[in-house]
Write an enzyme that holds these catalytic residues in place. Structure first.
Site, PDB file in Angstrom:
ATOM      1  N   ARG A 148     136.155   9.969  62.063  1.00 58.74           N
ATOM      2  CA  ARG A 148     135.353   9.727  63.267  1.00 58.74           C
ATOM      3  C   ARG A 148     135.115   8.228  63.424  1.00 58.74           C
ATOM      4  O   ARG A 148     134.931   7.511  62.439  1.00 58.74           O
ATOM      5  CB  ARG A 148     133.990  10.442  63.145  1.00 58.74           C
ATOM      6  CG  ARG A 148     134.073  11.909  62.747  1.00 58.74           C
ATOM      7  CD  ARG A 148     134.674  12.761  63.834  1.00 58.74           C
ATOM      8  NE  ARG A 148     133.933  12.688  65.078  1.00 58.74           N
ATOM      9  CZ  ARG A 148     132.847  13.411  65.329  1.00 58.74           C
ATOM     10  NH1 ARG A 148     132.392  14.260  64.438  1.00 58.74           N
ATOM     11  NH2 ARG A 148     132.224  13.297  66.489  1.00 58.74           N
TER      12      ARG A 148
ATOM     13  N   PRO B  45     128.796  17.859  72.660  1.00 61.92           N
ATOM     14  CA  PRO B  45     127.328  17.854  72.689  1.00 61.92           C
ATOM     15  C   PRO B  45     126.744  17.857  71.275  1.00 61.92           C
ATOM     16  O   PRO B  45     127.234  18.562  70.403  1.00 61.92           O
ATOM     17  CB  PRO B  45     126.967  19.136  73.440  1.00 61.92           C
ATOM     18  CG  PRO B  45     128.201  19.937  73.531  1.00 61.92           C
ATOM     19  CD  PRO B  45     129.371  19.052  73.252  1.00 61.92           C
ATOM     20  N   GLU B  46     125.749  17.021  71.057  1.00 62.58           N
ATOM     21  CA  GLU B  46     125.073  16.969  69.767  1.00 62.58           C
ATOM     22  C   GLU B  46     123.677  17.568  69.904  1.00 62.58           C
ATOM     23  O   GLU B  46     123.338  18.104  70.950  1.00 62.58           O
ATOM     24  CB  GLU B  46     125.006  15.518  69.280  1.00 62.58           C
ATOM     25  CG  GLU B  46     126.397  14.919  69.064  1.00 62.58           C
ATOM     26  CD  GLU B  46     126.348  13.553  68.401  1.00 62.58           C
ATOM     27  OE1 GLU B  46     125.324  13.218  67.790  1.00 62.58           O
ATOM     28  OE2 GLU B  46     127.340  12.823  68.493  1.00 62.58           O
TER      29      GLU B  46
ATOM     30  N   LYS C  24     123.527  23.034  66.207  1.00 57.78           N
ATOM     31  CA  LYS C  24     124.170  22.826  67.500  1.00 57.78           C
ATOM     32  C   LYS C  24     124.463  24.159  68.194  1.00 57.78           C
ATOM     33  O   LYS C  24     125.269  24.220  69.111  1.00 57.78           O
ATOM     34  CB  LYS C  24     125.461  22.028  67.320  1.00 57.78           C
ATOM     35  CG  LYS C  24     125.189  20.569  66.980  1.00 57.78           C
ATOM     36  CD  LYS C  24     126.450  19.748  67.108  1.00 57.78           C
ATOM     37  CE  LYS C  24     126.672  18.911  65.886  1.00 57.78           C
ATOM     38  NZ  LYS C  24     127.888  18.120  65.937  1.00 57.78           N
TER      39      LYS C  24
END
Ligand SMILES: [Zn+2]
Length: 288
Positions: A278, A2-3, A59
């Site tokens: 990433r 989740p961002e 976050k």
């Protein structure tokens, strides 16, 4: 993972459902990884406290706590007799939840079946339960006083500060966007989407970008985050909000997860490369 928009959606959902409720008791599982503060400290900080609000910081999901009932009244009286300023009677302790990769916060009835990988159950006076479930155990629970996270909120930062954050960096702009010490909460999906909208290649060095390009990026970051929050975040892997609903921003992704598919503007196949470990998605023609 989740961002920012997903965590914002979850925090808003939790705020609507548990603000004002009082924590009756806390059960913590035996797995050590999810506990960033000692179990006894988490339980002692939470039990008997009223949740005055739930908000997102970077976050992290932050539950603001204050003393409730008799304990609260006594402590307020004590503080008053000590001549303490009213400001100090505000809640200062927080319960902090970081969802990691697969963490979820559920609000449910005590009769709901306890899912596998449940690491915490917080019983509320209203009868509801808050449960933390995390199969991969990268999520973290902790308690804090006057919690502060590193970095600046991307939705609150001003243009001039944004430009200053990046214009002296020699690292790839994608890596700089993911650096939580600069901006907090921008992750892989939204970095890729913002760079596409701003027409910037992810590998460009941050310091090589003109002020005008950085201004475009600033606007793009805010735009994608705000759109995603409006749509309840992106549902990839097993993200759901605290109601168990899925977000729908993934339907708006223009580059993320679209490797090999045609660019929505120029039809060039979207390229996927790896930067700071990433995956990064971009259009070779539209992003320079
Ligand atoms: Zn293109």
């Amino acid at each position: 993972m989740p961002e920012l928009p997903e965590v914002e959606t979850i925090a808003r959902g939790l705020a609507a459902r548990v603000t004002g409720d009082v924590i009756e008791s806390v059960w913590l599982g035996s797995k050590p990884e999810p506990l960033k503060s000692p179990a006894a400290k988490i339980a002692a900080t939470l039990e008997g406290k009223r949740i005055t609000g739930v908000r997102r910081v970077g976050k992290h999901i932050v539950f603001d706590l204050e003393l409730n009932g008799r304990a609260g009244i006594e402590s307020k009286r004590k503080r008053r007799s000590l001549g303490t300023n009213m400001r100090h009677t505000k809640s200062v302790e927080q319960w902090i939840v970081h969802l990691g990769m697969t963490g979820r916060m559920l609000v449910c009835s005590p009769h709901a079946q306890i899912e596998k990988h449940t690491h915490a159950i917080v019983k509320l006076v209203s009868g509801k339960e808050l449960r933390f479930v995390d199969p991969r155990r990268f999520g973290r629970l902790s308690v804090a006083t006057d919690f502060q996270a590193a970095g600046t909120e991307p939705l609150e930062i001003e243009l001039r500060s944004f430009v200053d954050l990046f214009r002296t960096r020699k690292t790839a702009i994608k890596g700089a966007l993911l650096n939580q010490k600069l901006l907090r909460g921008v992750g892989n999906i939204y970095a890729d989407e913002a760079l596409f909208r701003a027409g910037i290649r992810p590998r460009r060095s941050a310091g090589s970008l003109t002020r005008e390009k950085l201004r475009k990026l600033y606007l793009a970051v805010q735009e994608v985050l705000k759109e995603a929050i409006m749509l309840g975040g992106s549902s990839i892997s097993d993200y759901v909000d605290s109601n168990g609903d899925e977000g729908s921003f993934q339907l708006q992704h223009r580059v993320y997860g679209r490797a090999g598919e045609p660019c929505l503007i120029c039809k060039t196949p979207i390229k996927r490369i790896v930067i700071v470990g990433r995956s990064s998605h971009y259009c070779r023609k539209c992003q320079i």
